[in-house]
Motif scaffolding. Structure first.
Motif, mmCIF file in Angstrom:
data_model
loop_
_atom_site.group_PDB
_atom_site.id
_atom_site.type_symbol
_atom_site.label_atom_id
_atom_site.label_comp_id
_atom_site.label_asym_id
_atom_site.label_seq_id
_atom_site.Cartn_x
_atom_site.Cartn_y
_atom_site.Cartn_z
ATOM 1 N N LEU A 34 0.649 -1.410 -0.249
ATOM 2 C CA LEU A 34 0.087 0.312 -0.143
ATOM 3 C C LEU A 34 0.887 1.354 -0.529
ATOM 4 N N GLU A 35 2.036 0.970 1.162
ATOM 5 C CA GLU A 35 3.033 2.063 0.278
ATOM 6 C C GLU A 35 3.632 2.605 -0.846
ATOM 7 N N ALA A 36 3.762 1.178 -1.187
ATOM 8 C CA ALA A 36 4.679 1.623 -2.684
ATOM 9 C C ALA A 36 3.193 1.676 -3.926
ATOM 10 N N ASN A 37 2.271 1.442 -3.985
ATOM 11 C CA ASN A 37 1.423 1.808 -4.419
ATOM 12 C C ASN A 37 0.537 2.976 -4.075
ATOM 13 N N PHE A 38 0.166 3.700 -3.329
ATOM 14 C CA PHE A 38 -1.038 4.479 -2.316
ATOM 15 C C PHE A 38 0.089 5.207 -2.403
ATOM 16 N N GLY A 39 1.100 5.559 -1.088
ATOM 17 C CA GLY A 39 1.705 6.318 -0.813
ATOM 18 C C GLY A 39 1.196 6.613 0.926
ATOM 19 N N LEU A 40 0.816 5.092 1.517
ATOM 20 C CA LEU A 40 0.011 5.282 2.345
ATOM 21 C C LEU A 40 1.176 5.007 3.330
ATOM 22 N N PRO A 41 1.840 6.100 4.592
ATOM 23 C CA PRO A 41 2.344 5.415 5.228
ATOM 24 C C PRO A 41 1.862 3.898 6.302
ATOM 25 N N LEU A 42 2.903 3.090 6.603
ATOM 26 C CA LEU A 42 3.119 2.247 7.343
ATOM 27 C C LEU A 42 2.486 1.942 8.505
ATOM 28 N N TRP A 43 3.268 2.776 9.451
ATOM 29 C CA TRP A 43 1.462 2.281 10.302
ATOM 30 C C TRP A 43 -0.005 3.369 10.527
ATOM 31 N N VAL A 44 -0.220 3.745 9.338
ATOM 32 C CA VAL A 44 -1.844 4.426 9.316
ATOM 33 C C VAL A 44 -2.019 2.601 7.854
ATOM 34 N N SER A 45 -1.620 1.642 7.021
ATOM 35 C CA SER A 45 -2.289 0.997 7.248
ATOM 36 C C SER A 45 -2.252 -0.271 8.713
ATOM 37 N N GLY A 46 -0.857 -0.486 9.246
ATOM 38 C CA GLY A 46 -0.926 -0.962 10.391
ATOM 39 C C GLY A 46 -2.045 -1.130 11.538
ATOM 40 N N VAL A 47 -2.485 0.247 11.754
ATOM 41 C CA VAL A 47 -3.489 0.916 12.528
ATOM 42 C C VAL A 47 -5.099 0.384 11.904
ATOM 43 N N VAL A 48 -5.051 0.339 10.413
ATOM 44 C CA VAL A 48 -6.344 0.736 10.177
ATOM 45 C C VAL A 48 -6.678 -1.439 9.881
ATOM 46 N N LEU A 49 -5.223 -1.747 9.611
ATOM 47 C CA LEU A 49 -5.916 -3.633 10.061
ATOM 48 C C LEU A 49 -6.281 -3.399 11.632
ATOM 49 N N MET A 50 -5.544 -3.041 12.293
ATOM 50 C CA MET A 50 -6.094 -3.407 13.423
ATOM 51 C C MET A 50 -7.080 -3.150 14.521
ATOM 52 N N VAL A 51 -7.266 -2.192 13.374
ATOM 53 C CA VAL A 51 -8.959 -2.159 13.577
ATOM 54 C C VAL A 51 -9.844 -2.849 13.106
ATOM 55 N N LEU A 52 -9.581 -3.520 12.222
ATOM 56 C CA LEU A 52 -10.915 -4.049 11.101
ATOM 57 C C LEU A 52 -10.578 -5.581 11.788
ATOM 58 N N THR A 53 -9.208 -5.734 12.413
ATOM 59 C CA THR A 53 -9.521 -7.500 13.192
ATOM 60 C C THR A 53 -9.947 -7.762 14.518
ATOM 61 N N ALA A 54 -9.534 -6.226 15.165
ATOM 62 C CA ALA A 54 -9.892 -5.810 16.048
ATOM 63 C C ALA A 54 -11.499 -5.811 16.031
ATOM 64 N N ALA A 55 -12.204 -5.017 15.459
ATOM 65 C CA ALA A 55 -13.897 -5.236 15.231
ATOM 66 C C ALA A 55 -14.343 -6.943 14.458
ATOM 67 N N VAL A 56 -13.436 -7.649 14.067
ATOM 68 C CA VAL A 56 -14.159 -9.272 13.893
ATOM 69 C C VAL A 56 -13.822 -9.858 15.207
ATOM 70 N N LEU A 57 -12.500 -10.068 15.547
ATOM 71 C CA LEU A 57 -12.051 -11.045 17.149
ATOM 72 C C LEU A 57 -12.863 -9.947 17.866
ATOM 73 N N LEU A 58 -13.293 -8.625 18.388
ATOM 74 C CA LEU A 58 -13.622 -8.129 19.864
ATOM 75 C C LEU A 58 -14.649 -7.746 19.873
ATOM 76 N N GLY A 59 -15.110 -7.574 18.561
ATOM 77 C CA GLY A 59 -16.698 -6.408 18.413
ATOM 78 C C GLY A 59 -17.841 -7.152 17.901
ATOM 79 N N GLY A 60 -17.155 -8.836 17.581
ATOM 80 C CA GLY A 60 -17.982 -9.619 16.879
ATOM 81 C C GLY A 60 -19.170 -9.122 15.561
ATOM 82 N N ILE A 61 -18.040 -8.385 14.430
ATOM 83 C CA ILE A 61 -18.882 -7.720 13.735
ATOM 84 C C ILE A 61 -18.170 -8.899 12.618
ATOM 85 N N LYS A 62 -18.923 -10.081 12.231
ATOM 86 C CA LYS A 62 -18.010 -10.875 11.518
ATOM 87 C C LYS A 62 -18.363 -10.252 10.139
ATOM 88 N N ARG A 63 -19.861 -9.781 10.328
ATOM 89 C CA ARG A 63 -20.418 -10.096 8.473
ATOM 90 C C ARG A 63 -18.759 -9.178 7.943
#
Length: 312
Positions: A34-63
């Protein structure tokens, strides 16, 4: 019962190994591409992935997980079609690419693509490590998922598992490798997902690199979710259900860490943990092989008996 300690050993290594192959490497690959193609900082991608993972594993958002899982087959087909298109464009370079692969697989090489001075042992070492990484054959991780399947026969489920290995390594990885070599980008100094993205962009400018980036993000996210189940089952075997929530929290925290640390360290850690996990599983496979042979023989004998014409 005298071999039960190997189950414990496998669970220990499986709990730890998941943080390599199923977590940090995945988030690192997504962040890099994502950094190579969209210039997105590494930490931003990491945080977004973390939030999505947490939404499924802890928040029960299976959708979120189910949507990503639904998209995987379509993205896999799109990726394969794009790969075949690139190979069609670079068709005249395929014979030379195959020659390069087979020649350097069995001889020392001073190639430019990061294997300077590598000999046969290095080719085997990297080949085995990446082969295991691509399909998990021998690790014992996939059986955790296959064991929960509804099936009439374990041999039938085993055949399905073997099909996954074939598609993963023989088809997808072969196409990817040929795309990278025929494009010439393997000498660029790039590595990992960024190298694959560059190779697709070389033949399909403005399309190929974005397809790789989006496909990888979806594949990696679903892998993070899937491996969280593997690691959680191993931890639960060791400590009981009380460990589930702490394990999920630790798993979620590891996602952005993997996105920001060095790629070389991540791969080294993953390869080491994979080896630790494979050792008890491979020993168990060797010891249980007579049972596998017996069940397989009975299954195919029965299949042939059912398919033969009925005699009056």
């Amino acid at each position: 019962k005298k071999w039960a300690w190997m189950g414990t050993l496998f669970a220990i290594f499986g709990t730890i190994a998941g943080f390599g192959i199923g977590n940090t490497v995945q988030s690192n690959s997504v962040a890099s591409v994502l950094e190579a193609n969209f210039g997105l900082p590494l930490w931003v991608s990491g945080v977004v992935l973390m939030v999505l993972t947490a939404a499924v594993l802890l928040g029960g958002i299976k959708r979120i997980g189910s949507v990503a899982g639904t998209l995987v087959p379509f993205m896999a087909i799109a990726y394969l079609l794009a790969g075949l298109t690139v190979l069609a464009i670079n068709a005249e370079a395929i014979p030379a690419a195959l020659d390069l692969i087979f020649t350097h697989a069995f001889t020392g090489t001073a190639a430019e693509g990061g294997f300077a001075g590598a000999a046969v042992w290095a080719a085997i070492r990297f080949g085995v490590a990446r082969g295991i990484f691509s399909n998990e054959a021998g690790l014992g991780s996939a059986p955790i998922a296959h064991a929960s399947a509804q099936t009439n026969n374990p041999v039938r489920q085993g055949l399905i598992a073997m099909l996954g290995t074939f598609i993963d390594t023989i088809i997808i990885c072969s196409i990817t490798g040929l795309v990278i070599i025929t494009s010439g980008t393997w000498t660029s100094g790039e590595s990992g997902a960024a190298l694959t993205s560059m190779a697709f962009a070389d033949a399909l400018p403005g399309v190929g690199n974005y397809l790789v980036a989006i496909s990888l993000a979806i594949f990696a996210f679903t892998t993070i979710l899937g491996w969280s189940v593997y690691g959680e089952r191993c931890a639960e075997y060791l400590f009981g259900v009380k460990v589930i929530v702490p394990f999920r929290i630790l798993w979620i925290v590891a996602v952005p860490v993997g996105a920001m640390i060095g790629l070389d360290f991540v791969w080294l850690l993953a390869d080491t943990l994979n080896a630790m996990m494979a050792i008890p599983n491979l020993i168990a496979l060797a010891l249980l092989s007579p049972v596998v042979f017996k069940l397989t023989r009975e299954y195919f004998d029965n299949e042939r008996g059912l398919s033969s014409p009925v005699k009056s």
